[in-house]
Design a protein around this motif. Structure first.
Motif, PDB file in Angstrom:
ATOM      1  N   THR A 175       0.832  -1.204   0.000  1.00 49.67           N
ATOM      2  CA  THR A 175       0.000   0.000   0.000  1.00 49.67           C
ATOM      3  C   THR A 175       0.869   1.258   0.000  1.00 49.67           C
ATOM      4  OG1 THR A 175      -1.552  -1.269   1.331  1.00 49.67           O
ATOM      5  CG2 THR A 175      -1.948   1.108   1.183  1.00 49.67           C
ATOM      6  N   ILE A 176       2.020   1.172   0.676  1.00 47.18           N
ATOM      7  CA  ILE A 176       2.987   2.277   0.635  1.00 47.18           C
ATOM      8  C   ILE A 176       4.365   1.666   0.355  1.00 47.18           C
ATOM      9  CG2 ILE A 176       1.764   3.884   2.165  1.00 47.18           C
ATOM     10  CD1 ILE A 176       3.429   2.846   4.493  1.00 47.18           C
ATOM     11  N   ASN A 177       5.264   2.480  -0.180  1.00 46.07           N
ATOM     12  CA  ASN A 177       6.624   1.972  -0.366  1.00 46.07           C
ATOM     13  C   ASN A 177       7.472   2.354   0.844  1.00 46.07           C
ATOM     14  OD1 ASN A 177       7.599   4.623  -0.696  1.00 46.07           O
ATOM     15  ND2 ASN A 177       7.212   4.545  -2.908  1.00 46.07           N
ATOM     16  N   SER A 178       8.715   1.897   0.868  1.00 46.99           N
ATOM     17  CA  SER A 178       9.433   2.031   2.129  1.00 46.99           C
ATOM     18  C   SER A 178       9.872   3.465   2.391  1.00 46.99           C
ATOM     19  CB  SER A 178      10.578   1.026   2.220  1.00 46.99           C
ATOM     20  OG  SER A 178      11.709   1.525   1.604  1.00 46.99           O
ATOM     21  N   SER A 179      10.076   4.270   1.350  1.00 48.23           N
ATOM     22  CA  SER A 179      10.439   5.644   1.679  1.00 48.23           C
ATOM     23  C   SER A 179       9.223   6.409   2.202  1.00 48.23           C
ATOM     24  CB  SER A 179      11.127   6.344   0.507  1.00 48.23           C
ATOM     25  OG  SER A 179      10.173   6.693  -0.459  1.00 48.23           O
ATOM     26  N   THR A 180       8.030   6.086   1.664  1.00 51.05           N
ATOM     27  CA  THR A 180       6.815   6.691   2.228  1.00 51.05           C
ATOM     28  C   THR A 180       6.611   6.223   3.667  1.00 51.05           C
ATOM     29  OG1 THR A 180       5.795   6.704   0.036  1.00 51.05           O
ATOM     30  CG2 THR A 180       4.316   6.965   1.900  1.00 51.05           C
ATOM     31  N   ALA A 181       6.923   4.949   3.913  1.00 54.61           N
ATOM     32  CA  ALA A 181       6.743   4.409   5.267  1.00 54.61           C
ATOM     33  C   ALA A 181       7.578   5.193   6.277  1.00 54.61           C
ATOM     34  CB  ALA A 181       7.116   2.928   5.305  1.00 54.61           C
ATOM     35  N   LYS A 182       8.780   5.611   5.868  1.00 53.70           N
ATOM     36  CA  LYS A 182       9.625   6.405   6.777  1.00 53.70           C
ATOM     37  C   LYS A 182       8.981   7.759   7.079  1.00 53.70           C
ATOM     38  CE  LYS A 182      13.824   4.116   5.396  1.00 53.70           C
ATOM     39  NZ  LYS A 182      15.100   4.157   4.698  1.00 53.70           N
ATOM     40  N   THR A 183       8.418   8.368   6.026  1.00 48.93           N
ATOM     41  CA  THR A 183       7.726   9.647   6.225  1.00 48.93           C
ATOM     42  C   THR A 183       6.548   9.474   7.173  1.00 48.93           C
ATOM     43  OG1 THR A 183       8.235  10.085   3.909  1.00 48.93           O
ATOM     44  CG2 THR A 183       6.660  11.571   4.974  1.00 48.93           C
ATOM     45  N   VAL A 184       5.791   8.387   6.945  1.00 49.07           N
ATOM     46  CA  VAL A 184       4.609   8.142   7.772  1.00 49.07           C
ATOM     47  C   VAL A 184       5.020   7.880   9.221  1.00 49.07           C
ATOM     48  CG1 VAL A 184       2.627   6.606   8.153  1.00 49.07           C
ATOM     49  CG2 VAL A 184       3.263   7.271   5.819  1.00 49.07           C
ATOM     50  N   LEU A 185       6.115   7.129   9.411  1.00 51.10           N
ATOM     51  CA  LEU A 185       6.547   6.827  10.778  1.00 51.10           C
ATOM     52  C   LEU A 185       6.920   8.118  11.517  1.00 51.10           C
ATOM     53  CD1 LEU A 185       7.095   4.536  12.825  1.00 51.10           C
ATOM     54  CD2 LEU A 185       9.486   4.586  12.105  1.00 51.10           C
ATOM     55  N   ALA A 186       7.599   9.018  10.835  1.00 52.52           N
ATOM     56  CA  ALA A 186       7.974  10.285  11.479  1.00 52.52           C
ATOM     57  C   ALA A 186       6.722  11.047  11.901  1.00 52.52           C
ATOM     58  CB  ALA A 186       8.823  11.132  10.530  1.00 52.52           C
ATOM     59  N   ASP A 187       5.700  11.003  11.059  1.00 53.57           N
ATOM     60  CA  ASP A 187       4.431  11.660  11.373  1.00 53.57           C
ATOM     61  C   ASP A 187       3.755  10.966  12.569  1.00 53.57           C
ATOM     62  OD1 ASP A 187       1.954  12.873  11.354  1.00 53.57           O
ATOM     63  OD2 ASP A 187       1.800  12.931   9.167  1.00 53.57           O
ATOM     64  N   MET A 188       3.767   9.634  12.556  1.00 52.17           N
ATOM     65  CA  MET A 188       3.187   8.872  13.675  1.00 52.17           C
ATOM     66  C   MET A 188       3.892   9.219  14.981  1.00 52.17           C
ATOM     67  SD  MET A 188       3.118   5.181  11.741  1.00 52.17           S
ATOM     68  CE  MET A 188       2.566   4.161  13.101  1.00 52.17           C
ATOM     69  N   PHE A 189       5.209   9.334  14.889  1.00 53.83           N
ATOM     70  CA  PHE A 189       6.040   9.615  16.058  1.00 53.83           C
ATOM     71  C   PHE A 189       5.654  10.961  16.670  1.00 53.83           C
ATOM     72  CE2 PHE A 189      10.013  11.088  18.063  1.00 53.83           C
ATOM     73  CZ  PHE A 189      10.321   9.975  18.834  1.00 53.83           C
ATOM     74  N   ALA A 190       5.417  11.930  15.783  1.00 55.22           N
ATOM     75  CA  ALA A 190       5.088  13.271  16.266  1.00 55.22           C
ATOM     76  C   ALA A 190       3.628  13.386  16.704  1.00 55.22           C
ATOM     77  CB  ALA A 190       5.388  14.297  15.171  1.00 55.22           C
ATOM     78  N   SER A 191       2.710  12.687  15.986  1.00 60.39           N
ATOM     79  CA  SER A 191       1.286  12.917  16.228  1.00 60.39           C
ATOM     80  C   SER A 191       0.604  11.828  17.047  1.00 60.39           C
ATOM     81  CB  SER A 191       0.560  13.026  14.883  1.00 60.39           C
ATOM     82  OG  SER A 191       0.586  11.758  14.225  1.00 60.39           O
ATOM     83  N   GLY A 192       1.222  10.647  17.117  1.00 64.35           N
ATOM     84  CA  GLY A 192       0.589   9.547  17.835  1.00 64.35           C
ATOM     85  C   GLY A 192      -0.536   8.888  17.034  1.00 64.35           C
ATOM     86  N   LYS A 193      -0.744   9.336  15.784  1.00 67.87           N
ATOM     87  CA  LYS A 193      -1.839   8.775  14.970  1.00 67.87           C
ATOM     88  C   LYS A 193      -1.445   7.428  14.356  1.00 67.87           C
ATOM     89  CE  LYS A 193      -3.796  13.198  13.530  1.00 67.87           C
ATOM     90  NZ  LYS A 193      -3.358  14.241  12.579  1.00 67.87           N
ATOM     91  N   SER A 194      -2.438   6.725  13.849  1.00 68.22           N
ATOM     92  CA  SER A 194      -2.158   5.431  13.216  1.00 68.22           C
ATOM     93  C   SER A 194      -1.654   5.646  11.792  1.00 68.22           C
ATOM     94  CB  SER A 194      -3.422   4.577  13.190  1.00 68.22           C
ATOM     95  OG  SER A 194      -4.300   5.069  12.198  1.00 68.22           O
ATOM     96  N   ALA A 195      -0.929   4.649  11.287  1.00 72.03           N
ATOM     97  CA  ALA A 195      -0.393   4.734   9.929  1.00 72.03           C
ATOM     98  C   ALA A 195      -1.529   4.875   8.914  1.00 72.03           C
ATOM     99  CB  ALA A 195       0.437   3.492   9.631  1.00 72.03           C
ATOM    100  N   GLU A 196      -2.603   4.082   9.078  1.00 68.31           N
ATOM    101  CA  GLU A 196      -3.710   4.101   8.130  1.00 68.31           C
ATOM    102  C   GLU A 196      -4.298   5.503   8.004  1.00 68.31           C
ATOM    103  OE1 GLU A 196      -3.273   1.981  10.542  1.00 68.31           O
ATOM    104  OE2 GLU A 196      -3.368  -0.062   9.745  1.00 68.31           O
TER     105      GLU A 196
END
Ligand code: ADP
Ligand code: MG
Ligand code: ZN
Length: 500
Positions: A406-427
């Motif tokens: 659904t996402i590639n690994s570079s997008t996954a890194k971006t999403v993880l950074a966002d999750m880290f800051a916001s506490g939201k789920s990846a989906e």
């Protein structure tokens, strides 16, 4: 020639190191009274003191059963022989932080003896013998102030000292190794391994900045190959692993130099001067006789029943070594990954919680993302796992999206950074930011065709043999598709059109 050889031989000194570790035991109340154990960095001075720990005459100590239990946990985890009966003694000396004029400590008959701590060094596994584990009480805390006192005393600049008895009587466990360590690095690794063990056993927070763990390094050197034990010095109050390693190294070099010059090492107690990065002499070493030890008349012998011991043993958690072995066998992790994951119980638990929540994620994938990306984010933010905004379930959700394509690994890194800051789920982040990977063939084909048309000169250069231009084209396609394209499909299509 002979001089040269002698010098060469003289350089080959082997360090001999034994460590004494004082660990505050993480109980609710103190060792011999019911005062609470408070955090020294935040509690008001002298707010947790009673007549017993203030050393008032006629007060009677009572042993804290939980402290004994915690001490036994450690002794069992170290594989020690536990004494069915151990004895508290008085260690007499005067110091302003010791209101009773003596410290209650186990001496001739300690709680436990003859254990082993296995450590992992670059050379492999080493077994370090533990000589003894015993219970005692901590002292108060002195703060030296360099300015005249408010009362006007010391007005000529000699300063004054403040005494805080909150720490007086806090349970302490002393763990003494045999002189089995052979380098400053081994000493540090031994200290770190023991700290991790204490944290697994939940008997000590391992919070070095709060002084709950203090190291004392006993150091001597001898000619390599020799089995004799030379005169040693002792460096007190080492409060960080860095200080432990640096001070030990410094002392090894200082003593080697003395031996080389044919001078004597004087047995003494030393301190580590952090600012100057040198060891400094504090006093000549006191002998046992100086303390006038005698059995504490106010405490009965401490007895440990077989039943109680069996109960404590049964309640021991899985220890780091066992967890490491299990992780390698059960999850097919590399030794390195297993070491990193089990070093902290919190991390090991996080890893297993992420696996438990995952549908498709493999242990190796979870390990890589925890050790690589998540640790990286934490280090940059200077926080630990517990305060990180990414729950193990959310990490697992992210890795599922990655595995599903659904996402590639570079997008996954971006999403993880966002999750880290916001506490939201990846989906929710992927949906909100429209980050789904484009794996459909048609939009990728169109983007590649457009790019080649716009850059026909570069396309020709590629066909003329400048093959690494393919990477430039790849980057351009990914950029034009906002990083969301499936990289594998892009690469295949690019080669097809360039070569076709
Ligand atoms: P003390 O009771 O005076 O502190 P111990 O003999 O109980 O002395 O040893 C204290 C620590 O010193 C132990 O950790 C022990 O391993 C270590 N030690 C003893 N002899 C030596 C030596 N020659 N070189 C280095 N360490 C030593
Ligand atoms: Mg000592
Ligand atoms: Zn008290």
């Amino acid at each position: 020639m002979i001089e040269d050889r002698e010098r060469e031989l003289g350089m080959m000194y082997e360090p001999v190191i034994g460590l004494e570790i004082h660990a505050e035991i993480d109980t609710q109340s103190k060792m011999f009274c019911s005062c609470p154990v408070v955090d020294n960095t935040t509690a008001e001075a002298n707010s947790a003191v009673c007549p017993v720990c203030a050393g008032m005459p006629g007060m009677l100590p009572v042993v804290n059963q939980r402290a004994v239990e915690y001490g036994l946990r450690v002794a069992l985890a170290l594989g020690c022989e536990i004494a069915p009966v151990s004895i508290f003694a008085r260690k007499n000396y005067f110091y302003p932080d010791l209101p009773k004029g003596y410290q209650i400590s186990q001496y001739k008959e300690p709680l436990a003896e003859n254990g082993i701590l296995r450590i992992r060094t670059a050379e492999g596994v080493r077994e370090v013998r533990v000589r003894r584990v015993h219970l005692e009480e901590d002292t108060g805390k002195l703060t030296h102030v360099e300015s005249p006192s408010p009362s006007g005393r010391g007005a000529r600049g000699e300063g004054y000292s403040l005494i805080d008895l909150n720490r007086a009587g806090v349970p302490l466990l002393e763990i003494v190794s045999e002189p089995d360590l052979r380098s400053a690095e081994e000493a540090r690794i031994y200290g770190e391994t023991l700290r991790n063990l204490l944290r697994y056993l939940a008997v000590n927070s391992g919070d070095m900045q709060k002084g709950v763990l203090r190291f004392e390094a006993n150091i001597s050197v001898r000619k390599a190959g020799s089995t004799e034990f030379n005169t040693r010095t002792e460096i007190k109050n080492l409060n960080s692993f860095r200080a432990l390693e640096r001070a030990t190294l410094y002392e090894i070099e200082r003593q080697s130099e003395l031996h080389r010059k044919g001078e004597r090492v004087i047995q003494q107690t030393m301190g580590w001067d952090e600012a100057r990065q040198i060891t400094v002499s504090q006093r000549s070493k006191e002998e046992e006789d100086d303390y006038r030890y005698f059995p504490e008349p106010d405490l009965p012998p401490l007895t440990v029943s077989g039943e109680w011991l069996a109960q404590i043993r049964a309640d021991l958690p899985e220890l780091p070594e066992a967890k490491r072995t299990r992780f390698i066998a059960q999850y097919q992790l590399s030794e390195y990954d297993a070491d990193v994951l089990v070093a902290e119980l919190e991390v090991a638990d996080y890893f297993e919680a992420a696996l438990a929540a995952g549908i498709r994620i493999t242990p190796k994938l979870a390990a890589n993302w925890i050790i690589g990306e998540l640790f990286g984010l934490q280090n940059r933010a200077g926080v630990g796992l517990s305060s990180a905004g990414v729950s193990p379930q959310n990490l697992s959700g992210l890795l599922n999206l990655l595995e599903a394509g659904t996402i590639n690994s570079s997008t996954a890194k971006t999403v993880l950074a966002d999750m880290f800051a916001s506490g939201k789920s990846a989906e929710s982040i992927v949906e909100a930011r429209g980050l789904r990977q484009i794996s459909d063939y048609e939009p990728i084909r169109v983007a590649v065709a457009q790019l080649l048309a716009d850059n026909s000169a570069e396309a020709q250069q590629y066909r003329d043999g400048k093959e690494n231009l393919v990477n430039w084209f790849f980057g351009q396609v990914m950029r034009s598709m906002k990083g969301k394209a499936n990289p594998q499909v892009v690469r295949e299509e690019l080669l097809r059109q360039l070569n076709g």
